[in-house]
Design a protein around this motif. Structure first.
Motif, mmCIF file in Angstrom:
data_model
loop_
_atom_site.group_PDB
_atom_site.id
_atom_site.type_symbol
_atom_site.label_atom_id
_atom_site.label_comp_id
_atom_site.label_asym_id
_atom_site.label_seq_id
_atom_site.Cartn_x
_atom_site.Cartn_y
_atom_site.Cartn_z
ATOM 1 N N ALA A 22 -2.505 19.019 -0.762
ATOM 2 C CA ALA A 22 -1.142 18.894 -0.233
ATOM 3 C C ALA A 22 -0.984 17.605 0.560
ATOM 4 O O ALA A 22 0.048 16.930 0.474
ATOM 5 N N GLY A 23 -2.023 17.251 1.334
ATOM 6 C CA GLY A 23 -1.967 16.010 2.105
ATOM 7 C C GLY A 23 -1.895 14.794 1.216
ATOM 8 O O GLY A 23 -1.125 13.857 1.459
ATOM 9 N N VAL A 24 -2.732 14.809 0.158
ATOM 10 C CA VAL A 24 -2.743 13.666 -0.787
ATOM 11 C C VAL A 24 -1.397 13.551 -1.490
ATOM 12 O O VAL A 24 -0.810 12.471 -1.582
ATOM 13 N N VAL A 25 -0.893 14.700 -1.982
ATOM 14 C CA VAL A 25 0.395 14.694 -2.684
ATOM 15 C C VAL A 25 1.513 14.266 -1.744
ATOM 16 O O VAL A 25 2.400 13.479 -2.115
ATOM 17 N N GLY A 26 1.451 14.757 -0.500
ATOM 18 C CA GLY A 26 2.467 14.386 0.476
ATOM 19 C C GLY A 26 2.445 12.886 0.768
ATOM 20 O O GLY A 26 3.504 12.252 0.887
ATOM 21 N N ASN A 27 1.239 12.320 0.848
ATOM 22 C CA ASN A 27 1.114 10.890 1.111
ATOM 23 C C ASN A 27 1.652 10.072 -0.065
ATOM 24 O O ASN A 27 2.351 9.068 0.125
ATOM 25 N N LEU A 28 1.335 10.528 -1.285
ATOM 26 C CA LEU A 28 1.837 9.832 -2.466
ATOM 27 C C LEU A 28 3.361 9.918 -2.532
ATOM 28 O O LEU A 28 4.036 8.930 -2.853
ATOM 29 N N PHE A 29 3.917 11.085 -2.209
ATOM 30 C CA PHE A 29 5.373 11.266 -2.201
ATOM 31 C C PHE A 29 6.010 10.335 -1.172
ATOM 32 O O PHE A 29 7.028 9.687 -1.444
ATOM 33 N N TYR A 30 5.385 10.268 0.003
ATOM 34 C CA TYR A 30 5.902 9.381 1.064
ATOM 35 C C TYR A 30 5.892 7.921 0.605
ATOM 36 O O TYR A 30 6.879 7.194 0.804
ATOM 37 N N ASN A 31 4.778 7.492 -0.007
ATOM 38 C CA ASN A 31 4.658 6.090 -0.431
ATOM 39 C C ASN A 31 5.765 5.686 -1.398
ATOM 40 O O ASN A 31 6.255 4.551 -1.355
ATOM 41 N N VAL A 32 6.163 6.603 -2.262
ATOM 42 C CA VAL A 32 7.162 6.267 -3.281
ATOM 43 C C VAL A 32 8.592 6.452 -2.776
ATOM 44 O O VAL A 32 9.454 5.594 -2.994
ATOM 45 N N PHE A 33 8.860 7.549 -2.068
ATOM 46 C CA PHE A 33 10.246 7.913 -1.780
ATOM 47 C C PHE A 33 10.675 7.719 -0.321
ATOM 48 O O PHE A 33 11.878 7.630 -0.045
ATOM 49 N N LEU A 34 9.744 7.634 0.624
ATOM 50 C CA LEU A 34 10.118 7.573 2.031
ATOM 51 C C LEU A 34 9.617 6.320 2.754
ATOM 52 O O LEU A 34 10.084 6.010 3.854
ATOM 53 N N HIS A 35 8.688 5.620 2.169
ATOM 54 C CA HIS A 35 8.068 4.455 2.804
ATOM 55 C C HIS A 35 9.114 3.366 3.081
ATOM 56 O O HIS A 35 10.069 3.201 2.305
ATOM 57 N N PRO A 36 8.962 2.602 4.185
ATOM 58 C CA PRO A 36 9.915 1.515 4.468
ATOM 59 C C PRO A 36 10.017 0.473 3.350
ATOM 60 O O PRO A 36 11.020 -0.255 3.286
ATOM 61 N N PHE A 40 11.772 -2.015 -2.488
ATOM 62 C CA PHE A 40 11.257 -3.194 -3.186
ATOM 63 C C PHE A 40 10.700 -2.790 -4.546
ATOM 64 O O PHE A 40 9.965 -1.800 -4.659
ATOM 65 N N PRO A 41 11.010 -3.552 -5.610
ATOM 66 C CA PRO A 41 10.558 -3.176 -6.958
ATOM 67 C C PRO A 41 9.071 -3.438 -7.160
ATOM 68 O O PRO A 41 8.473 -4.288 -6.500
ATOM 69 N N GLY A 42 8.506 -2.708 -8.100
ATOM 70 C CA GLY A 42 7.097 -2.880 -8.441
ATOM 71 C C GLY A 42 6.645 -1.773 -9.359
ATOM 72 O O GLY A 42 7.356 -0.768 -9.558
ATOM 73 N N PRO A 43 5.450 -1.900 -9.941
ATOM 74 C CA PRO A 43 4.955 -0.844 -10.846
ATOM 75 C C PRO A 43 4.753 0.466 -10.090
ATOM 76 O O PRO A 43 4.224 0.481 -8.974
ATOM 77 N N PHE A 44 5.165 1.563 -10.709
ATOM 78 C CA PHE A 44 5.163 2.867 -10.046
ATOM 79 C C PHE A 44 3.795 3.251 -9.505
ATOM 80 O O PHE A 44 3.650 3.653 -8.349
ATOM 81 N N LEU A 45 2.753 3.115 -10.340
ATOM 82 C CA LEU A 45 1.417 3.541 -9.916
ATOM 83 C C LEU A 45 0.903 2.697 -8.752
ATOM 84 O O LEU A 45 0.165 3.197 -7.901
ATOM 85 N N TRP A 46 1.293 1.423 -8.699
ATOM 86 C CA TRP A 46 0.832 0.551 -7.630
ATOM 87 C C TRP A 46 1.468 0.932 -6.291
ATOM 88 O O TRP A 46 0.921 0.629 -5.237
ATOM 89 N N LYS A 47 2.635 1.568 -6.348
ATOM 90 C CA LYS A 47 3.272 2.028 -5.108
ATOM 91 C C LYS A 47 2.528 3.223 -4.524
ATOM 92 O O LYS A 47 2.578 3.476 -3.321
ATOM 93 N N LEU A 48 1.848 3.969 -5.392
ATOM 94 C CA LEU A 48 1.144 5.174 -4.951
ATOM 95 C C LEU A 48 -0.102 4.844 -4.150
ATOM 96 O O LEU A 48 -0.377 5.454 -3.104
ATOM 97 N N THR A 49 -0.904 3.892 -4.657
ATOM 98 C CA THR A 49 -2.221 3.613 -4.076
ATOM 99 C C THR A 49 -2.638 2.180 -4.420
ATOM 100 O O THR A 49 -2.272 1.676 -5.498
ATOM 101 N N PRO A 50 -3.406 1.512 -3.548
ATOM 102 C CA PRO A 50 -3.891 0.162 -3.876
ATOM 103 C C PRO A 50 -4.971 0.154 -4.950
ATOM 104 O O PRO A 50 -5.388 -0.905 -5.405
ATOM 105 N N LEU A 51 -5.428 1.337 -5.384
ATOM 106 C CA LEU A 51 -6.514 1.419 -6.359
ATOM 107 C C LEU A 51 -6.203 0.636 -7.622
ATOM 108 O O LEU A 51 -7.074 -0.064 -8.161
ATOM 109 N N PHE A 52 -4.970 0.699 -8.099
ATOM 110 C CA PHE A 52 -4.636 0.060 -9.377
ATOM 111 C C PHE A 52 -4.641 -1.462 -9.256
ATOM 112 O O PHE A 52 -4.985 -2.163 -10.217
#
Length: 494
Positions: A22-36, A40-52
């Motif tokens: 739940a924490g991981v999913v919540g963080n990913l949700f925040y990064n895409v939909f709530l983050h400041p 800004f545009p960019g590839p979807f997966l890259w918004k989730l995590t710096p891993l890509f």
């Protein structure tokens, strides 16, 4: 009661796993939909995590892929949950330039410049006041007066380079690996100017073990920065304790060479004389000087040799440009003695060729990241929230068709006022950066590159070997992973 206890333990494990998920999913949700940075545009997966982004780094094509992202998303791209990449001349000024009206400087991003906390800060990653102090101590070694005093030292190694090439090239039927010869030359020069003695590469026509360590340590540092940035600093600290690591071996060699320089007691117009004086006065410690000496080795040798290698490749694969440059060089001098650090300054087409080589093949093709200060910053008219990592990626901006006509064409004429390239934005290219932290060695680097290239062109006709025609298609890990550059050299009859 045993079965019930076992069932309770399983329930606790299940609940724990559910909370983590739940924490991981919540963080990913925040990064895409709530983050400041969500707008800004960019590839979807890259918004989730710096891993890509770091997977691209591992593949060795991150700077080139960044160019594709700008082509798809525009001049500002979100390339991780907390990072923006820029491709515009204004971004150079807004991120790296001098600040006005009391605006705070955008500090260098420690996640890139300082993988672990226990390494002393040097001129590359020092805080503002410390950086100013270090720069003042080192500036004497890069002054016009010091360059004049250093000319016999630099010239002696260029003389030796030409002599060795004449010994090795024969009638031109056999190719020479110019990547090696250029690396050996710049490494010997920086050894003398930085530590008071050559590494003997040209004398032996072979690599000093240190040369390979430098390239490998830069690659290792890139991956360690990636690990640190993703929250694995303890793993980085553990890796740095390994004895068979290029980074640690490189640091050990720097310290040994530096001790020899200090113990010699000789005052000379080199790059670290000012730092040694501050140590004698108790204002700097040995390890601080060693950190700066490591920077000098990499910045003063590897990047210069890289650019010269790129210039040789681009010229030999564009024979019409090489012919024009050859005409300029050979008509400007009557003999080798006339070719000096000062006299090469009159070679206007030579400068244009080097600038175009810097554009097409920047020695540092990545971004040099800064971080938005408290209260945020305005970059290209956009508010960038506090703590955001920001950078201009050199390879991407240097090949952006919005700034350059025919960006993949090698055209030195674009730097000489050719009407065909009148719409080019020359200030989009900043290989030495801008602002108070721009490269302190810019003038010396230009002079050294012009001198080495002029002497080679004056003495040899160059053609590229067939097996090196695709040389420029390389991987990059902060710096380029350069393969052999095989060139046929034919001595010029005089």
């Amino acid at each position: 009661m045993a079965p019930l206890g076992h069932e309770s333990s399983l329930n606790l494990v299940f609940i724990g796993c559910a909370l983590v998920i739940a924490g991981v999913v919540g963080n990913l949700f925040y990064n895409v939909f709530l983050h400041p940075l969500r707008s800004f545009p960019g590839p979807f997966l890259w918004k989730l995590t710096p891993l890509f982004k770091y997977l691209r780094l591992y593949r060795g094509d991150l700077p080139k892929y960044m160019k594709e992202l700008h082509a798809k998303y525009g001049p500002i791209v979100r390339v991780s949950p907390y990072e923006l990449a820029f491709s515009d001349p204004q971004a150079w000024k807004d991120i790296y330039g001098h600040r006005h009206n009391g605006a705070p400087e955008l500090p260098k991003y420690d996640g890139f410049y300082r993988a672990v906390d226990n390494i002393p800060r040097g001129i590359i990653n020092a805080f503002r006041d410390e950086h100013g102090f270090l720069r003042r101590q080192m500036s004497h070694g890069f002054s016009e007066r010091s360059m004049q005093l250093q000319e016999p030292i630099i010239g002696s190694y260029v003389d030796l380079l030409i002599h060795r090439l004449q010994e090795q090239c024969g009638d031109g039927s056999t190719s020479l690996n110019m990547r090696e010869w250029l690396n050996w030359t710049t490494f010997d020069v920086i050894g003398d100017l930085g530590f008071g003695s050559s590494f003997g590469c040209l004398d032996k026509s072979d690599y000093h073990p240190w040369v390979k360590l430098v390239a490998n340590s830069v690659m290792q540092a890139a991956f360690m920065s990636a690990l640190s940035d993703m929250g694995f600093k303890p793993a980085v600290r553990m890796l740095l304790r390994l004895k068979k690591l290029a980074i640690t071996d490189n640091q050990a060699l720097v310290r040994a060479k530096l001790r020899q320089r200090i113990e010699s007691g000789v005052e000379r117009p080199d790059f670290i004389e000012g730092l040694i004086k501050q140590k004698d006065e108790g204002k700097l410690e040995f390890m601080q000087i060693a950190t700066n000496a490591t920077t000098l080795i990499i910045a003063g040798s590897e990047t210069t040799a890289t650019l010269l290698s790129g210039a040789v490749y681009l010229l030999t694969t564009n024979p019409d440009k090489l012919e024009r440059l050859t005409q300029e060089v050979r008509s400007s001098f009557n003999n080798d003695d006339e070719i000096t650090l000062t006299s090469v300054g009159k070679l206007s087409y030579m400068l244009a060729c080097l600038n175009e080589s810097l554009r097409r093949y920047p020695p540092v093709p990545t971004g040099m990241p800064r971080q938005s200060p408290k209260g945020g910053a305005t970059i290209m008219g956009k508010h960038v929230p506090e703590g955001t990592v920001v950078a201009v990626w050199q390879y991407a901006v240097n090949h952006d068709p919005n700034h350059w006509t025919d960006p993949y064409t090698f055209a030195p004429e674009r730097f000489m006022g050719d009407p065909k390239y009148k719409d080019d934005k020359l200030d989009a290219m900043q290989p030495f950066s801008v602002g108070p932290r721009n490269c302190i060695g810019r003038n010396l680097a230009y002079a050294e590159m012009r001198l080495i290239l002029a002497r080679i062109i004056y003495n040899f006709d160059m053609t590229i070997a067939d097996d090196s025609r695709n040389w420029i298609n390389q991987r990059v890990y902060t710096l380029w992973d350069k393969p052999a550059l095989n060139i046929h050299l034919k001595p010029v009859s005089k």
